[in-house]
Scaffold this motif. Structure first.
Motif, PDB file in Angstrom:
ATOM      1  N   ASP A 180       0.578  -1.142  -0.157  1.00 18.98           N
ATOM      2  CA  ASP A 180       0.113  -0.106   0.062  1.00 18.98           C
ATOM      3  C   ASP A 180       0.912   1.265  -0.123  1.00 18.98           C
ATOM      4  OD1 ASP A 180      -2.379   1.336  -0.076  1.00 18.98           O
ATOM      5  OD2 ASP A 180      -2.690   1.610   2.006  1.00 18.98           O
ATOM      6  N   ILE A 181       1.828   1.148  -0.625  1.00 21.73           N
ATOM      7  CA  ILE A 181       2.967   2.387  -0.744  1.00 21.73           C
ATOM      8  C   ILE A 181       2.595   2.968  -2.240  1.00 21.73           C
ATOM      9  CG2 ILE A 181       5.317   3.520  -1.327  1.00 21.73           C
ATOM     10  CD1 ILE A 181       5.937   0.840   0.836  1.00 21.73           C
ATOM     11  N   LEU A 182       2.070   4.206  -2.113  1.00 17.15           N
ATOM     12  CA  LEU A 182       1.541   4.712  -3.537  1.00 17.15           C
ATOM     13  C   LEU A 182       2.857   5.354  -4.212  1.00 17.15           C
ATOM     14  CD1 LEU A 182      -0.461   6.123  -5.027  1.00 17.15           C
ATOM     15  CD2 LEU A 182      -0.366   8.258  -3.976  1.00 17.15           C
ATOM     16  N   ILE A 183       2.945   4.660  -5.613  1.00 15.96           N
ATOM     17  CA  ILE A 183       4.160   4.870  -6.343  1.00 15.96           C
ATOM     18  C   ILE A 183       3.400   5.928  -7.650  1.00 15.96           C
ATOM     19  CG2 ILE A 183       5.813   3.841  -8.040  1.00 15.96           C
ATOM     20  CD1 ILE A 183       5.544   1.408  -6.901  1.00 15.96           C
ATOM     21  N   VAL A 184       4.492   7.027  -7.662  1.00 19.15           N
ATOM     22  CA  VAL A 184       4.026   7.951  -8.966  1.00 19.15           C
ATOM     23  C   VAL A 184       5.204   7.620  -9.730  1.00 19.15           C
ATOM     24  CG1 VAL A 184       3.678  10.211  -9.629  1.00 19.15           C
ATOM     25  CG2 VAL A 184       3.288   9.666  -7.151  1.00 19.15           C
ATOM     26  N   PRO A 185       4.749   6.687 -11.043  1.00 17.25           N
ATOM     27  CA  PRO A 185       5.857   6.344 -11.702  1.00 17.25           C
ATOM     28  C   PRO A 185       6.582   7.202 -12.698  1.00 17.25           C
ATOM     29  CG  PRO A 185       3.625   6.023 -12.572  1.00 17.25           C
ATOM     30  CD  PRO A 185       3.368   6.483 -11.233  1.00 17.25           C
ATOM     31  N   ASP A 186       7.704   6.844 -13.021  1.00 14.50           N
ATOM     32  CA  ASP A 186       8.553   7.960 -13.713  1.00 14.50           C
ATOM     33  C   ASP A 186       7.978   8.616 -15.080  1.00 14.50           C
ATOM     34  OD1 ASP A 186       8.291   5.396 -15.183  1.00 14.50           O
ATOM     35  OD2 ASP A 186      10.698   5.008 -15.118  1.00 14.50           O
ATOM     36  N   VAL A 187       7.086   7.867 -15.706  1.00 15.27           N
ATOM     37  CA  VAL A 187       6.592   8.246 -16.981  1.00 15.27           C
ATOM     38  C   VAL A 187       5.555   9.625 -16.721  1.00 15.27           C
ATOM     39  CG1 VAL A 187       7.119   6.592 -18.535  1.00 15.27           C
ATOM     40  CG2 VAL A 187       5.142   6.356 -17.165  1.00 15.27           C
ATOM     41  N   LEU A 188       4.942   9.456 -15.502  1.00 14.46           N
ATOM     42  CA  LEU A 188       4.187  10.277 -14.998  1.00 14.46           C
ATOM     43  C   LEU A 188       5.143  11.510 -14.401  1.00 14.46           C
ATOM     44  CD1 LEU A 188       1.504  11.958 -14.187  1.00 14.46           C
ATOM     45  CD2 LEU A 188       1.327  10.143 -12.377  1.00 14.46           C
ATOM     46  N   ALA A 189       5.756  11.327 -13.224  1.00 13.51           N
ATOM     47  CA  ALA A 189       6.329  12.021 -12.505  1.00 13.51           C
ATOM     48  C   ALA A 189       7.440  12.990 -13.009  1.00 13.51           C
ATOM     49  CB  ALA A 189       7.036  11.348 -11.198  1.00 13.51           C
ATOM     50  N   SER A 190       7.901  12.533 -14.067  1.00 19.23           N
ATOM     51  CA  SER A 190       9.392  13.438 -14.693  1.00 19.23           C
ATOM     52  C   SER A 190       8.869  13.910 -15.930  1.00 19.23           C
ATOM     53  CB  SER A 190      10.645  12.490 -14.676  1.00 19.23           C
ATOM     54  OG  SER A 190      10.322  11.550 -15.944  1.00 19.23           O
ATOM     55  N   SER A 191       7.439  13.986 -16.239  1.00 16.22           N
ATOM     56  CA  SER A 191       6.972  14.603 -17.421  1.00 16.22           C
ATOM     57  C   SER A 191       7.156  16.062 -17.548  1.00 16.22           C
ATOM     58  CB  SER A 191       5.712  13.905 -17.778  1.00 16.22           C
ATOM     59  OG  SER A 191       4.866  14.045 -16.863  1.00 16.22           O
ATOM     60  N   GLY A 192       7.244  16.744 -16.377  1.00 14.91           N
ATOM     61  CA  GLY A 192       7.291  18.298 -16.503  1.00 14.91           C
ATOM     62  C   GLY A 192       8.307  18.754 -17.555  1.00 14.91           C
ATOM     63  N   GLY A 193       9.334  18.087 -17.607  1.00 11.00           N
ATOM     64  CA  GLY A 193      10.433  18.540 -18.674  1.00 11.00           C
ATOM     65  C   GLY A 193       9.843  18.670 -20.047  1.00 11.00           C
ATOM     66  N   VAL A 194       9.333  17.467 -20.498  1.00  2.60           N
ATOM     67  CA  VAL A 194       8.795  17.526 -21.670  1.00  2.60           C
ATOM     68  C   VAL A 194       7.486  18.538 -21.961  1.00  2.60           C
ATOM     69  CG1 VAL A 194       7.236  15.571 -21.754  1.00  2.60           C
ATOM     70  CG2 VAL A 194       8.065  16.339 -23.832  1.00  2.60           C
ATOM     71  N   THR A 195       6.668  18.672 -20.929  1.00  2.00           N
ATOM     72  CA  THR A 195       5.553  19.718 -20.929  1.00  2.00           C
ATOM     73  C   THR A 195       6.092  21.101 -21.330  1.00  2.00           C
ATOM     74  OG1 THR A 195       4.438  18.091 -19.327  1.00  2.00           O
ATOM     75  CG2 THR A 195       3.388  20.303 -19.861  1.00  2.00           C
ATOM     76  N   VAL A 196       7.281  21.537 -20.473  1.00  2.00           N
ATOM     77  CA  VAL A 196       7.645  22.855 -20.678  1.00  2.00           C
ATOM     78  C   VAL A 196       8.347  22.827 -22.145  1.00  2.00           C
ATOM     79  CG1 VAL A 196       8.963  24.632 -19.899  1.00  2.00           C
ATOM     80  CG2 VAL A 196       7.424  23.505 -18.427  1.00  2.00           C
ATOM     81  N   SER A 197       8.852  21.778 -22.795  1.00  2.00           N
ATOM     82  CA  SER A 197       9.319  21.941 -23.908  1.00  2.00           C
ATOM     83  C   SER A 197       8.549  22.181 -24.975  1.00  2.00           C
ATOM     84  CB  SER A 197      10.183  20.435 -24.253  1.00  2.00           C
ATOM     85  OG  SER A 197      11.451  20.481 -23.873  1.00  2.00           O
ATOM     86  N   TYR A 198       7.349  21.488 -24.674  1.00  2.00           N
ATOM     87  CA  TYR A 198       6.093  21.702 -25.753  1.00  2.00           C
ATOM     88  C   TYR A 198       5.587  23.007 -25.445  1.00  2.00           C
ATOM     89  CZ  TYR A 198       1.130  21.917 -27.009  1.00  2.00           C
ATOM     90  OH  TYR A 198      -0.122  22.149 -27.430  1.00  2.00           O
TER      91      TYR A 198
END
Ligand code: NAD
Length: 422
Positions: free
Chosen positions: A339-357
């Motif tokens: 019951d540990i909540l994991i925020v996976p890499d493909v979601l958590a580190s998507s801020g970079g590509v979002t600002v690139s967009y």
């Protein structure tokens, strides 16, 4: 050296195979036919180039480079270029798939791409790096461009390298073309907020995850593994929000203070490679740090840090993956069962590509946004993405990684179907 190379190639192969495994499960869960997986399991295009560069000693050295375009059903492909001695073809393939997933999760009009050159920029002069960057662009120029495939920075590449690449492409095209590449210096059409975008995105995911788990960030205990671009910005954001950053680490070791570390002081002392722990006598190991009592654990360094061997000992309530691939699939299962909540890499580190967009949009418009506007839009995109993945995970009774992959593959699979590809 040979053994090292074999190990690297084994690792990158594992990353590709485990990525394909989750993609296949995600497509099955969504009810897509086998041909959808056949299309998604590999890049649609992979270019291998050989780049001659005259080195400072007068000799010519030939470098090998790659550009992978995973899927362009939704729109042009997008993703960074890595300069590193351990770059392999399979790593570039896997990373291009991850970029497609990220674009799908944050709902950008892109597919994923990735590039890499086998080289060690730490051992090259400025002039050699410029020649290599320009040579790479000339070699891949036919398959890239602002409406085809848009590169960006990645490991050991920066805004200067993006500037040389943009200039070379503009010369080939015979007009100024800032939308060819993102992560540029502000004066050449870069976006405000790009440098800290990944850490900002991770911070927004932490805030959302804390809401789900009833944790108040003010006073919450945070551990950050890695004190480079992603980890150091993140530690600073958490510190400024009133969290207690009880441990940080780098490649040399970890610092721990249950009362909270002075992050401003550590930022001041760290070197350009993200190392600071070597200045202290009382350090602990990275592995011991991961197992400390905490509320939030953020791996922001390298892959395969949480495995079946230590997943049972992780005491965090939330694990947010700022790094690519820090948790193995077996460990994901164990953490989810606990019951540990994991925020996976493909979601958590998507801020970079979002600002690139955002940078690409601003270049296309020729109209530039203020920092606050960038931050506001980034928040809007990531809050929506987090909640979309979380709801999918709850409704479909799947772990957060599989939920993220399901959200990530859906749009490109639908686009491929409408185009009549599958
Ligand atoms: P970086 O090179 O700036 O920093 C890496 C940090 O990790 C350094 O502090 C280094 O000392 C530490 N480190 C290296 N080996 C380690 C080890 N064995 N144990 C503990 N620490 C170790 O890198 P970065 O840009 O901060 O990227 C970190 C991770 O985040 C990578 O997985 C990267 O792919 C991912 N990421 C970064 C960005 C970004 O915009 N920077 C975007 C998406 C994903």
């Amino acid at each position: 050296m040979v053994a090292d190379k074999q190990a690297d190639s084994q690792d990158s192969n594992d990353v590709l195979v485990s990525t394909q495994e989750v993609i296949q499960t995600a497509l099955n869960k969504l009810g897509y036919p086998e041909e959808a997986y056949e299309l998604m399991k590999e890049p649609v295009r992979m270019m291998i180039v050989r780049i001659p560069v005259r080195m400072d000693d007068g000799k010519i050295k030939i470098f090998t480079g790659y550009r992978a375009q995973h899927n362009d059903a939704v729109g042009p492909t997008k993703g960074g270029v890595r300069f590193h001695p351990n770059v392999t073809e399979n790593e570039v393939r896997a990373l291009s798939i991850w970029m497609s997933l990220k674009a799908g999760i944050v709902d950008l009009p892109y597919g994923g791409g990735k590039g890499g050159i086998i080289c060690d920029p730490r051992k090259m002069s400025f002039r050699e790096l410029e020649a290599l960057s320009r040579g790479y662009v000339r070699a891949i120029s036919q398959i890239v461009g602002p409406t085809k495939d848009i590169p960006a920075p990645d490991v050991f590449t920066n805004s200067q390298i993006m500037a040389w690449m943009m200039d070379e492409y503009s010369r080939i095209d015979e007009f100024n073309n800032p939308g060819f590449i993102t992560g540029k210096p502000i004066v050449l059409g870069g976006s405000h907020g790009r440098e800290s975008a990944t850490a900002k995105g991770v911070t927004i995911c932490i805030e959302e995850a804390c809401k789900k788990r009833g944790i108040d960030i003010k006073g919450a205990r945070v551990i950050v593994q890695g004190f480079g671009n992603a980890g150091s910005f993140l530690a600073k954001f958490m510190y400024d929000m009133g969290a207690k950053v009880i441990a940080i680490s780098d490649a040399e070791g970890a610092l721990h203070d249950p009362d909270g570390l002075d992050i401003d002081y550590l930022l001041d002392r760290r070197d350009s490679f993200g190392t600071v722990t070597n200045l202290f006598e009382e350090t602990i190991s990275n592995q011991d740090m991961l197992e400390l009592e905490t509320d939030i654990l953020v791996p922001a360094a390298i892959e395969n840090q949480i495995t079946k061997d230590n997943a049972h000992n992780i005491k965090a309530s939330i694990v947010v993956e700022a790094a690519n691939g820090p948790t193995t699939l077996e460990a994901t299962k164990i953490l989810t069962e606990r019951d540990i909540l994991i925020v996976p890499d493909v979601l958590a580190s998507s801020g970079g590509v979002t600002v690139s967009y955002f940078e690409w949009v601003q270049n296309n418009q020729g109209y530039y946004w203020k920092e606050e506007e960038v931050q506001e839009k980034l928040r809007e995109v990531l809050v929506k993405a987090f909640n979309n993945v979380y709801t999918t995970s709850q409704n479909r009774q799947v772990d957060m990684r599989l939920a993220a992959y399901m959200v990530g593959v859906r749009k490109m699979t639908e686009a491929a179907r409408f185009r009549g590809w599958i």
